[in-house]
Scaffold this active site. Structure first.
Site, PDB file in Angstrom:
ATOM      1  N   HIS A   1      -9.335  -3.731  -1.797  1.00 49.96           N
ATOM      2  CA  HIS A   1      -8.295  -2.964  -1.097  1.00 49.96           C
ATOM      3  C   HIS A   1      -8.668  -1.471  -1.095  1.00 49.96           C
ATOM      4  O   HIS A   1      -8.584  -0.797  -0.066  1.00 49.96           O
ATOM      5  CB  HIS A   1      -6.942  -3.203  -1.793  1.00 49.96           C
ATOM      6  CG  HIS A   1      -5.784  -2.465  -1.188  1.00 49.96           C
ATOM      7  ND1 HIS A   1      -4.691  -3.108  -0.648  1.00 49.96           N
ATOM      8  CD2 HIS A   1      -5.535  -1.133  -1.051  1.00 49.96           C
ATOM      9  CE1 HIS A   1      -3.829  -2.195  -0.189  1.00 49.96           C
ATOM     10  NE2 HIS A   1      -4.321  -0.991  -0.433  1.00 49.96           N
ATOM     11  N   GLU A   2      -9.098  -0.965  -2.254  1.00 48.19           N
ATOM     12  CA  GLU A   2      -9.424   0.473  -2.354  1.00 48.19           C
ATOM     13  C   GLU A   2     -10.685   0.806  -1.572  1.00 48.19           C
ATOM     14  O   GLU A   2     -10.744   1.837  -0.891  1.00 48.19           O
ATOM     15  CB  GLU A   2      -9.559   0.890  -3.828  1.00 48.19           C
ATOM     16  CG  GLU A   2      -8.269   0.776  -4.625  1.00 48.19           C
ATOM     17  CD  GLU A   2      -7.066   1.388  -3.915  1.00 48.19           C
ATOM     18  OE1 GLU A   2      -7.196   2.488  -3.343  1.00 48.19           O
ATOM     19  OE2 GLU A   2      -5.995   0.768  -3.914  1.00 48.19           O
TER      20      GLU A   2
ATOM     21  N   HIS B   1     -10.131   1.309   2.015  1.00 42.45           N
ATOM     22  CA  HIS B   1      -9.600   2.628   2.395  1.00 42.45           C
ATOM     23  C   HIS B   1     -10.732   3.607   2.711  1.00 42.45           C
ATOM     24  O   HIS B   1     -10.549   4.535   3.498  1.00 42.45           O
ATOM     25  CB  HIS B   1      -8.759   3.224   1.259  1.00 42.45           C
ATOM     26  CG  HIS B   1      -7.332   2.771   1.262  1.00 42.45           C
ATOM     27  ND1 HIS B   1      -6.494   2.943   2.329  1.00 42.45           N
ATOM     28  CD2 HIS B   1      -6.578   2.164   0.303  1.00 42.45           C
ATOM     29  CE1 HIS B   1      -5.291   2.462   2.033  1.00 42.45           C
ATOM     30  NE2 HIS B   1      -5.313   1.978   0.811  1.00 42.45           N
TER      31      HIS B   1
ATOM     32  N   CYS C   1       0.850  -1.187   0.000  1.00 45.19           N
ATOM     33  CA  CYS C   1       0.000   0.000   0.000  1.00 45.19           C
ATOM     34  C   CYS C   1       0.888   1.240   0.000  1.00 45.19           C
ATOM     35  O   CYS C   1       1.880   1.288   0.740  1.00 45.19           O
ATOM     36  CB  CYS C   1      -0.890  -0.025   1.246  1.00 45.19           C
ATOM     37  SG  CYS C   1      -1.978   1.398   1.367  1.00 45.19           S
TER      38      CYS C   1
HETATM   39 ZN   LIG Z   1      -3.740   1.006  -0.033  1.00 48.39          ZN
END
Ligand SMILES: [Zn+2]
Length: 191
Positions: A162-163, A166, A119
């Site tokens: 993953h995004e 966030h 990341c």
């Molecule tokens: Zn990330």
């Protein structure tokens, strides 16, 4: 292409913005949010260009979420290269900024990248499998406010998860089993 976000603008682990639930992006998109979307995508395009990323000192990325540039908003730029890079002028698998994304269905079957994940906001390498849904359907808006539903499998499914993480204040290593970082159960397949 002018670059606004370089590595010194990327928020790092420890910054509270990375742990906040991001606010929905209102439509029609404001000029400021439209510019933010463009600038986030520019980061990814340049970061994947071997010559330019060196010039600007960018770590390559396939995704960049707004909290990673200090904006607690539900938007993320995603640039997944072609699965068939040997082709001439390969089209990216996905290139766009997703707004207000929601995962509307996901499989029980899990997938994990065999190398673990990285990341831009996490400088140290946290080793271990990051098990995620192997297949998801995501609903999101584009910059015009049009709504799309897309079903993704394997690597693209992992990038989107993953995004989207966030936007909910989660980082990839939250999913790693710290006692047994490389243990896989029968339900998890390498991607
Ligand atoms: Zn990330």
């Amino acid at each position: 292409m002018t670059i606004r976000f370089t590595m010194d603008k990327i928020t790092r682990d420890g910054d509270p913005v990375l742990r906040k639930v991001a606010a929905p992006v209102p439509f029609p998109l404001s000029a400021e949010h439209a510019q933010l979307a463009k600038d986030m995508m520019t980061y990814l395009v340049i970061s994947q260009d071997e010559e330019q990323n060196e010039q600007y000192g960018l770590r390559p990325g396939v995704g960049l979420a707004a909290p990673q540039v200090g904006e607690s908003l539900q938007m993320a730029a995603i640039l997944i290269p072609s699965a068939d890079p040997a082709k001439e002028d390969p089209e990216p698998y996905f290139a766009g900024v997703i707004f207000n994304p929601v995962i509307i269905s996901e499989t029980v079957g899990r997938g994990a990248l065999d190398t673990g994940e990285g990341c831009l906001s996490v400088d140290q390498d946290v080793p271990g499998f990051v098990p995620r849904s192997k297949k998801i359907t995501v609903r999101y808006q584009d910059e015009n406010g049009d709504t799309y539903e897309k079903t993704l499998r394997n690597y693209p499914a992992i990038v989107f998860q993953h995004e989207i993480d966030h936007l909910h204040g989660h980082l990839y290593y939250d999913h790693i089993d710290r006692q047994h970082p490389w243990a896989v159960d029968d339900n998890t397949k390498y991607v």
